[in-house]
Design an enzyme around this catalytic site. Structure first.
Site, PDB file in Angstrom:
ATOM      1  CG  ASN A 150      -1.808   6.932   2.349  1.00 47.60           C
ATOM      2  OD1 ASN A 150      -1.418   6.004   2.687  1.00 47.60           O
ATOM      3  ND2 ASN A 150      -2.222   8.114   3.167  1.00 47.60           N
ATOM      4  CG  ASP A 151      -1.171  11.390   1.984  1.00 49.68           C
ATOM      5  OD1 ASP A 151      -2.013  10.968   1.525  1.00 49.68           O
ATOM      6  OD2 ASP A 151      -1.254  12.074   3.045  1.00 49.68           O
TER       7      ASP A 151
ATOM      8  NE  ARG B 287      -4.529  13.895   9.244  1.00 49.64           N
ATOM      9  CZ  ARG B 287      -5.688  14.002   9.842  1.00 49.64           C
ATOM     10  NH1 ARG B 287      -5.813  13.891  11.144  1.00 49.64           N
ATOM     11  NH2 ARG B 287      -6.746  14.022   9.122  1.00 49.64           N
ATOM     12  CG  ASP B 288      -1.225  15.792   7.002  1.00 57.05           C
ATOM     13  OD1 ASP B 288      -0.704  14.612   7.700  1.00 57.05           O
ATOM     14  OD2 ASP B 288      -2.316  15.800   6.484  1.00 57.05           O
TER      15      ASP B 288
ATOM     16  CD  GLU C  28      -6.869  13.992   5.735  1.00 57.65           C
ATOM     17  OE1 GLU C  28      -6.901  13.444   6.520  1.00 57.65           O
ATOM     18  OE2 GLU C  28      -6.641  13.814   4.301  1.00 57.65           O
TER      19      GLU C  28
ATOM     20  CD1 TRP D 252      -8.078  10.273   1.805  1.00 61.68           C
ATOM     21  CD2 TRP D 252      -7.825   8.087   2.189  1.00 61.68           C
ATOM     22  NE1 TRP D 252      -6.759  10.107   2.328  1.00 61.68           N
ATOM     23  CE2 TRP D 252      -6.695   8.630   2.475  1.00 61.68           C
ATOM     24  CE3 TRP D 252      -7.760   6.963   2.335  1.00 61.68           C
ATOM     25  CZ2 TRP D 252      -5.583   8.103   2.942  1.00 61.68           C
ATOM     26  CZ3 TRP D 252      -6.816   6.073   2.979  1.00 61.68           C
ATOM     27  CH2 TRP D 252      -5.610   6.596   3.318  1.00 61.68           C
TER      28      TRP D 252
ATOM     29  CD1 TRP E 238      -0.952   2.406   2.234  1.00 57.37           C
ATOM     30  CD2 TRP E 238      -2.779   1.583   1.104  1.00 57.37           C
ATOM     31  NE1 TRP E 238      -1.941   3.368   2.326  1.00 57.37           N
ATOM     32  CE2 TRP E 238      -3.043   3.159   1.715  1.00 57.37           C
ATOM     33  CE3 TRP E 238      -3.869   1.273   0.317  1.00 57.37           C
ATOM     34  CZ2 TRP E 238      -4.022   3.737   1.448  1.00 57.37           C
ATOM     35  CZ3 TRP E 238      -4.791   1.772  -0.026  1.00 57.37           C
ATOM     36  CH2 TRP E 238      -5.128   3.135   0.581  1.00 57.37           C
TER      37      TRP E 238
ATOM     38  CB  SER F 221       1.453  13.375   5.571  1.00 54.51           C
ATOM     39  OG  SER F 221       0.871  12.439   4.619  1.00 54.51           O
TER      40      SER F 221
HETATM   41  C1  FRU Z   1      -4.032  12.268   3.788  1.00 57.41           C
HETATM   42  C2  FRU Z   1      -3.782  11.596   5.275  1.00 57.41           C
HETATM   43  C3  FRU Z   1      -3.063  12.589   5.985  1.00 57.41           C
HETATM   44  C4  FRU Z   1      -2.182  11.589   7.075  1.00 57.41           C
HETATM   45  C5  FRU Z   1      -2.157  10.387   6.035  1.00 57.41           C
HETATM   46  C6  FRU Z   1      -2.074   9.174   6.740  1.00 57.41           C
HETATM   47  O1  FRU Z   1      -4.320  11.255   2.822  1.00 57.41           O
HETATM   48  O2  FRU Z   1      -4.999  11.320   5.903  1.00 57.41           O
HETATM   49  O3  FRU Z   1      -3.687  13.601   6.856  1.00 57.41           O
HETATM   50  O4  FRU Z   1      -1.012  12.271   7.640  1.00 57.41           O
HETATM   51  O5  FRU Z   1      -2.996  10.372   5.148  1.00 57.41           O
HETATM   52  O6  FRU Z   1      -1.609   8.213   6.041  1.00 57.41           O
END
Ligand code: FRU
Length: 491
Positions: free
Chosen positions: A23-24, A151-152, A203, A294, A21, A81
């Site tokens: 993601n970001d 976060r992020d 985010e 998502w 997997w 992230s």
């Molecule tokens: C965005 C998110 C961020 C977080 C990360 C977790 O897609 O939800 O806010 O840091 O993915 O995987």
């Protein structure tokens, strides 16, 4: 070809992890000739799980080499992230004789008994071009007593005020902090209440200056804010942008930002942010997004890996009809992957289709031009019962991607669809630049003002192409097979 390259939906020129997997995109930074791309990664599962930072590097933004995992969960939690910067002046005192990389990320700690998780910001640094990382012993460096969503962090050096600035998602807004050394942070301001779209949790923000119409004496600041998927909205997760001024502490939006403006009108460009520390002589603001949503990201029908990034894009600010808008164009490095297969000028549709009939292509670029106010469209990845239609309606001046019959879709009820973007102030003709790969289309029109990024899941043998044009004529058409330069001899 390796087994990796043969997997049905693995893009030929898009980055996906070797397995499992993703993601970001995270921590994108340019340093000593390398573009770094870190990413949210669950190395043990095909769905979202305990987050690590995966790592890849590239010299040309097209071919990526995946390196060992950079950061794994620890006693402070999962690695969510964040960003990375070059500490040129050793403000952190982590480095001795030469500058190194500092990652600023969210530590996400799950709590027992259904208590809310805790999100705090931490640092790690690398003295060997991102190959190995040391956690700062003073972690976490920033926490908040009331926000659950905190976060992020995206950090950059603000030269006018001689300090680091952090923009971070905090609840349903973004917060700005500043610091002399990345270790101690002072709150500066909050932005977002009563402005923009709040259809999902805020985010992955970013904040950077860009010249308007290429004039360095006329700049504005751009803020990107991604919003998470909410079951009430069929669009799922999306990214919006604001333009305005920034003085090192406060972001002041301009009039144009009073309306919600999206970065991309497709479904699959999320959590994208820009590269840090591009050399001044290059000066580009480069961007990459996570090519998923998502709403269905955990169910897409890939095997071995799940998740891909968009192609690298360059961001610009342009004034159109009195409005300053954000424009995206494919990074010019994408041209190094081109192998020309067709080039026609002022050609009749039936002659073009005769040539297109001879082509069998999975991964390619179409560059087309046709007269304004006339409709035209391309069908790509065409096969038995499958097609993805991409075109412009001349009467309504809308760009669209129709993935109603693009291939596998039954993994989510809202995957099928027709997505469109209004063309603003078009010139005398329409331009289309379409990137097709094994499981995606990325469409740029009107000089990059209208952009649609969509996943598709056709069969490998759905490799046909066809064109339609209302006045039976295209001004020009070029088609290029796309194969990253380092893989070209092998194909
Ligand atoms: C965005 C998110 C961020 C977080 C990360 C977790 O897609 O939800 O806010 O840091 O993915 O995987």
């Amino acid at each position: 070809m390796s087994t990796i390259a043969k997997q049905n939906y693995r893009g030929v020129y898009h980055f996906s992890p070797r397995e499992k997997w993703m993601n970001d995109p995270n921590g994108m930074v340019y340093f000593e000739g390398e573009y770094h791309l870190f990413f949210q990664h669950h190395p043990d599962g095909m769905t979202w799980g305990p987050m690590h930072w995966g790592h890849a590097v590239s010299n040309d933004l097209v071919s990526w080499e995946e390196l060992p995992i950079a950061l794994a969960p620890d006693e402070l939690g999962m690695i969510f992230s964040g960003s990375a910067v070059v500490d040129w002046n050793n403000t952190t005192e982590f480095f001795e004789d030469k500058p190194g990389l500092v990652a600023i990320f969210t530590h996400h700690l799950e709590m027992p008994d259904g208590k809310p998780a805790i999100q705090r910001q931490s640092l790690a640094y690398s003295k060997d071009k991102g190959r190995t990382w040391t956690r700062y012993e003073g972690n976490p460096v920033l926490e908040h007593e009331s926000f659950i969503d905190f976060r992020d962090p995206k950090v950059f050096w603000h030269k006018e005020t001689n300090q680091w600035v952090m923009i971070i998602a905090c609840g349903q807004t973004v917060c700005l902090y500043h610091s002399p050394d990345l270790k101690s942070w002072t709150f500066a301001s909050e932005f977002g209440e009563g402005i923009g779209s709040h259809d999902g949790v805020w985010e992955c923000p970013d904040l950077f200056p860009l010249a308007i119409d290429g004039d360095p004496s006329n700049t504005k600041w751009v803020m990107l804010v991604s919003i998470g998927a909410d079951p009430a909205f069929v669009e799922g997760s999306r990214t919006q942008y604001f333009t305005g001024d920034f003085d090192g502490k406060v972001f002041t939006p301009d009039e144009d930002s009073m309306n919600v403006r999206w970065l991309d009108y497709g479904r699959d460009n999320y959590a994208g942010v820009s590269w840090s520390d591009m050399p001044a002589e290059d000066g580009r603001r480069l961007f990459i997004g996570w090519m998923s949503n998502w709403m269905y990201a955990n169910q897409t029908p890939t095997e071995v890996f799940r998740g891909a990034m968009t192609i690298a894009r360059e961001l610009y600010l342009e004034s159109r009809n009195g409005e300053v808008i954000l424009v995206q164009k494919p990074a010019r490095e994408m041209e190094s992957a081109r192998i020309r297969v067709l080039s026609m000028k002022d050609a009749a549709v039936k002659d073009i289709n005769a040539r297109l009939n001879e082509l069998n292509l999975e991964s390619y670029e179409i560059v087309a031009q046709f007269p304004r106010h006339k409709s035209a469209s391309f069908k790509v990845r065409v096969g038995a019962g499958q097609q993805t239609v991409i075109g412009i309606h001349g009467d309504t001046e809308e760009l669209y991607v129709d993935r109603m019959a693009s291939g596998q879709h039954d993994f989510h009820e809202h995957f099928q669809g027709h997505h469109s973007a209004k063309l603003k102030a078009a010139g005398p003709s329409y331009d289309l630049r379409i990137y097709v790969d094994r499981s995606s289309v990325e469409v740029f029109s009107n000089g990059g003002q209208a952009v649609i990024t969509d996943l598709i899941f056709p069969k490998p043998e759905s490799s046909g192409i066809a064109v339609f044009a209302e006045n039976d004529l295209l001004i020009s058409l070029d088609i290029y097979k796309l194969i990253p330069a380092d893989k070209q001899e092998k194909n």
